[in-house]
Design a protein around this motif. Structure first.
Motif, PDB file in Angstrom:
ATOM      1  N   PRO A   2       0.814  -1.215   0.000  1.00 48.35           N
ATOM      2  CA  PRO A   2       0.000   0.000   0.000  1.00 48.35           C
ATOM      3  C   PRO A   2       0.853   1.273   0.000  1.00 48.35           C
ATOM      4  CG  PRO A   2      -0.156  -1.151   2.108  1.00 48.35           C
ATOM      5  CD  PRO A   2       0.700  -1.985   1.220  1.00 48.35           C
ATOM      6  N   ASP A  15       0.197   9.503   2.316  1.00 43.55           N
ATOM      7  CA  ASP A  15       0.316   8.939   0.971  1.00 43.55           C
ATOM      8  C   ASP A  15       1.748   9.187   0.512  1.00 43.55           C
ATOM      9  OD1 ASP A  15       0.376   8.451  -1.756  1.00 43.55           O
ATOM     10  OD2 ASP A  15      -1.444   9.570  -2.195  1.00 43.55           O
ATOM     11  N   THR A  65      -9.535  -6.776  -1.188  1.00 42.85           N
ATOM     12  CA  THR A  65      -8.241  -6.328  -1.711  1.00 42.85           C
ATOM     13  C   THR A  65      -7.628  -7.463  -2.514  1.00 42.85           C
ATOM     14  OG1 THR A  65      -7.026  -7.076   0.244  1.00 42.85           O
ATOM     15  CG2 THR A  65      -7.802  -4.788   0.252  1.00 42.85           C
ATOM     16  N   GLU A  68      -1.152  -6.494  -5.594  1.00 43.87           N
ATOM     17  CA  GLU A  68      -0.918  -5.519  -6.657  1.00 43.87           C
ATOM     18  C   GLU A  68       0.502  -5.652  -7.194  1.00 43.87           C
ATOM     19  OE1 GLU A  68      -1.943  -1.877  -4.632  1.00 43.87           O
ATOM     20  OE2 GLU A  68      -4.010  -2.042  -5.309  1.00 43.87           O
ATOM     21  N   LYS A  76      -1.402   3.156 -11.023  1.00 44.78           N
ATOM     22  CA  LYS A  76      -2.151   3.968 -10.058  1.00 44.78           C
ATOM     23  C   LYS A  76      -1.498   5.336  -9.870  1.00 44.78           C
ATOM     24  CE  LYS A  76      -2.555   1.579  -6.217  1.00 44.78           C
ATOM     25  NZ  LYS A  76      -3.025   0.912  -4.983  1.00 44.78           N
ATOM     26  N   GLU A  95      -6.063   4.710  -2.719  1.00 45.56           N
ATOM     27  CA  GLU A  95      -6.428   3.660  -1.776  1.00 45.56           C
ATOM     28  C   GLU A  95      -7.421   4.137  -0.718  1.00 45.56           C
ATOM     29  OE1 GLU A  95      -2.551   2.427  -0.467  1.00 45.56           O
ATOM     30  OE2 GLU A  95      -2.036   1.686  -2.451  1.00 45.56           O
ATOM     31  N   ARG A 104     -11.934  -1.049  -1.417  1.00 41.10           N
ATOM     32  CA  ARG A 104     -10.877  -0.041  -1.372  1.00 41.10           C
ATOM     33  C   ARG A 104     -10.655   0.423  -2.800  1.00 41.10           C
ATOM     34  NH1 ARG A 104      -4.813  -1.501   0.158  1.00 41.10           N
ATOM     35  NH2 ARG A 104      -4.902  -2.251  -1.974  1.00 41.10           N
ATOM     36  N   ASP A 106      -8.900   2.089  -5.856  1.00 39.18           N
ATOM     37  CA  ASP A 106      -7.506   2.374  -6.216  1.00 39.18           C
ATOM     38  C   ASP A 106      -7.242   3.876  -6.131  1.00 39.18           C
ATOM     39  OD1 ASP A 106      -6.602  -0.235  -6.690  1.00 39.18           O
ATOM     40  OD2 ASP A 106      -7.298  -0.201  -8.765  1.00 39.18           O
TER      41      ASP A 106
END
Length: 184
Positions: A2, A15, A65, A68, A76, A95, A104, A106
């Motif tokens: 994440p 983030d 989820t 990824e 993303k 997210e 959740r 993207d």
């Protein structure tokens, strides 16, 4: 892997894709998983993109989820950058958890008039029935969905479903020689 975690002290979302230098700019202290509240730490290396990871075990949650890939994470980031440059964009968040839908997103785009659009990146195989189920989960929460299809998800049947049911779909193409992603 994440990109987003919750800073334990400030309770703010962090983030790492929005930080110029995650190693130096990320708030110091502990982090929590927005899905399971488990302890997390910031991982900054030279090969993979900066991201958060759990200290031990797997993230256990009822929120849907999926693992990824590097390509998914890269797409993303590029899509979020693209959306931030568009007119009428109020905010773009990676997210975002929609607990009432057990999803959740993207990428969550919020427009200046308050419209929310979940941008979903799909590279692995998916059926129109799965696209519909996920789209309906967001719609039940008043959230529109825009699908970005690439690799094994970019099929005629999926593109047709998106066009007929959501009005459009984006296409993702990777150039591994130049490490670039093309968005259509």
């Amino acid at each position: 892997m994440p990109f987003v975690a919750i800073h334990s002290e400030s309770r703010r979302r962090v983030d790492v894709t929005s930080l110029a230098n995650p190693r130096n700019d990320a708030p110091k202290g502990e982090y929590e998983c927005p899905l399971c509240n488990g302890r997390m730490f910031l991982r900054v290396g030279y090969i993979k993109a900066a991201h958060f990871a759990h200290f031990a075990g797997e993230c256990v949650t009822d929120i849907a989820t999926h693992p990824e890939s590097h390509e998914h994470l890269y797409a993303k980031r590029r899509i979020a950058e693209y959306l931030r440059r568009q007119p009428d964009t109020e905010s773009v968040e990676l997210e975002v958890i929609i607990e009432s839908a057990l999803r959740r997103a993207d990428i969550m785009l919020t427009t200046t008039n308050g419209c929310r659009v979940a941008h979903e990146v799909q590279l692995s195989p998916i059926t129109p029935q799965e696209l519909e189920a996920r789209t309906n989960d967001y719609a039940a929460q008043g959230i529109d969905t825009f699908w970005w299809l690439g690799e094994k998800a970019d099929t005629d049947v999926n593109s047709r479903w998106c066009l007929l049911n959501t009005g459009a779909a984006g296409r993702i193409a990777f150039s591994y020689a130049t490490d670039k992603v093309t968005l259509d």
